[in-house]
Scaffold this active site. Structure first.
Site, short mmCIF file in Angstrom:
data_model
loop_
_atom_site.label_atom_id
_atom_site.label_comp_id
_atom_site.label_asym_id
_atom_site.label_seq_id
_atom_site.Cartn_x
_atom_site.Cartn_y
_atom_site.Cartn_z
N GLU A 66 5.85 4.23 11.76
CA GLU A 66 5.98 4.85 10.44
C GLU A 66 7.36 4.60 9.84
O GLU A 66 7.50 4.37 8.65
CB GLU A 66 5.71 6.36 10.52
CG GLU A 66 4.24 6.70 10.67
CD GLU A 66 3.41 6.21 9.50
OE1 GLU A 66 3.84 6.36 8.35
OE2 GLU A 66 2.32 5.65 9.74
N CYS B 297 -6.89 -1.45 -2.81
CA CYS B 297 -6.29 -0.95 -4.04
C CYS B 297 -4.84 -1.43 -4.09
O CYS B 297 -3.89 -0.66 -4.07
CB CYS B 297 -6.36 0.58 -4.08
SG CYS B 297 -5.97 1.25 -5.70
N CYS C 140 -11.71 -3.70 -6.99
CA CYS C 140 -12.55 -2.53 -7.26
C CYS C 140 -14.01 -2.79 -6.89
O CYS C 140 -14.74 -1.84 -6.56
CB CYS C 140 -12.45 -2.15 -8.74
SG CYS C 140 -10.75 -1.81 -9.23
N CYS D 248 -14.47 -1.54 -3.43
CA CYS D 248 -13.80 -0.27 -3.11
C CYS D 248 -14.83 0.83 -2.85
O CYS D 248 -15.74 1.03 -3.65
CB CYS D 248 -12.89 0.12 -4.27
SG CYS D 248 -12.13 1.73 -4.02
S1 SF4 Z 1 -11.76 1.52 -7.82
FE1 SF4 Z 1 -10.70 1.65 -5.87
S2 SF4 Z 1 -9.51 -0.26 -5.83
FE2 SF4 Z 1 -10.12 0.06 -7.94
S3 SF4 Z 1 -8.42 1.17 -8.85
FE3 SF4 Z 1 -9.91 2.69 -8.18
S4 SF4 Z 1 -9.20 3.29 -6.14
FE4 SF4 Z 1 -8.19 1.36 -6.65
#
Ligand code: SF4
Length: 347
Positions: free
Chosen positions: A36, A191, A198, A201
């Site tokens: 960390e 992200c 996305c 995601c």
């Molecule tokens: S959909 Fe997922 S990857 Fe896209 S901006 Fe939102 S949290 Fe981030």
């Protein structure tokens, strides 16, 4: 929504998360702590070889506490942000003195150790001790800013406070270690800062930034300020044996405790300065190309000047000094610009 977020993230983590990082293999508190600290400001791929070398040399907190600070910093050299290495060493000594060499499984006690802030303490509690606690590192901030469309720069206290509330609300009571790794992985691999993916995601369906097609807007940028420039001269002073003079920097301040070349200001007459400060009479062999180096709070322009000692009269001590062959000096803790110059000299 909170339970749904963590369930989706945990399901994604099983098949797509990172499960083979070296500190995940035997997640001892010391390993989690070390990783960390190294991961603050530094990416995983850079950290892995440093982490492995560091643990090989200092396999226990006790061995780290007993080591000389020069030895510790030489294993940190190249990672940057050397205060992290110094704090780690100080904390190891405190852990041996106050907790019999074991990292305490108590957040308040962790927070008293140098270099451990709220997010690092949360990560240690969750990953090492499987206790319910939230983290808020750079990756998590980015995910939360986008998911909830939080405006403002995360370094602003009001924004940070809001993000902590969200992070704490989302962290599940069970599976806290896996959830913690999962949200860090999501930020690091999906992200990402630019071009978030996305379409793969796991929390995309509820993400506000995605719905607004405004992913680039989050997190808000840090307000711009001009970064001051500091100019300096590195004196690469060579003696008749071909050795170079190094001096240890004070423990506090830039590159604290690392070995460097003697330094003077661009306004000084180099040969006069050297004679007055060190007693060495030397002549300039060559002025090398200016090196540009960026630190957190300022930029540096460094002029390296190669000099040869002609004579030494009344040599004066200037802090801790040492003559050393340039190749051997690479074994010391030296900052990146010094390391690069030494590598160029030994080619
Ligand atoms: S959909 Fe997922 S990857 Fe896209 S901006 Fe939102 S949290 Fe981030």
């Amino acid at each position: 929504m909170n339970g749904q977020f963590s369930d989706q993230l945990l399901a994604w983590f099983e098949s797509c998360g990172r499960h083979n990082l070296p500190w995940q293999q035997e997640p001892e508190p010391y390993h989690v702590w070390l990783s960390e600290i190294m991961l603050q400001q530094t990416q995983v791929a850079t950290v892995i070889p440093y982490y492995n070398r560091f643990l090989q040399r200092f396999p226990t907190i006790k061995l780290l506490a007993d080591a000389d600070i020069d030895d510790v910093l030489s294993h940190w050299a190249g990672l940057g942000y050397y205060a992290r290495g110094r704090n780690l060493h100080r904390a190891a000594k405190m852990i041996c003195d106050d907790y019999s060499g074991d990292l305490p499984a108590n957040k308040e006690q962790l927070l008293t150790l140098p270099g451990i802030g709220r997010s690092t303490a949360g990560a240690i509690m969750a990953l090492a001790f499987k206790q319910h606690d939230a983290i808020l590192d750079g990756n998590v901030k980015r995910v939360l800013c986008r998911f909830y469309a939080v405006n403002g720069w995360p370094g602003q206290p009001a924004v940070e406070k809001r993000l902590w509330q969200l992070a704490e609300g989302l962290t599940p009571e069970i599976n806290v270690a896996r959830y913690t790794q999962a949200i860090m992985d999501l930020g690091a691999t999906v992200c990402t800062r630019s071009k978030p993916q996305c379409d793969i995601c796991p929390v995309a369906s509820e993400c506000l930034a995605r719905k607004q097609e405004s992913q680039d807007k989050y997190p808000g940028r840090k307000p711009k300020k001009t970064i001051p420039l500091r100019e300096t001269v590195f004196l690469l002073l060579e003696n008749r044996k071909g050795e170079i003079l190094f001096e240890k920097r004070p423990a506090t301040g830039i590159w604290g405790g690392l070995w460097c070349f003697p330094e003077c200001s661009p306004d000084d007459d180099i040969e006069e300065w050297l004679l007055a400060k060190t007693g060495f009479s030397a002549s300039i062999i060559k002025k090398l190309s200016i090196i540009k180096h960026r630190l957190t709070h300022f930029r540096m322009e460094i002029l390296p000047v190669h000099l040869k000692v002609k004579q030494c009269n009344n040599v004066k001590a200037m802090g801790e000094q040492q003559w050393c062959a340039s190749g051997d000096a690479l074994k010391f803790g030296v900052p990146a610009p010094v390391r690069n110059l030494l590598l160029a000299m030994s080619e």
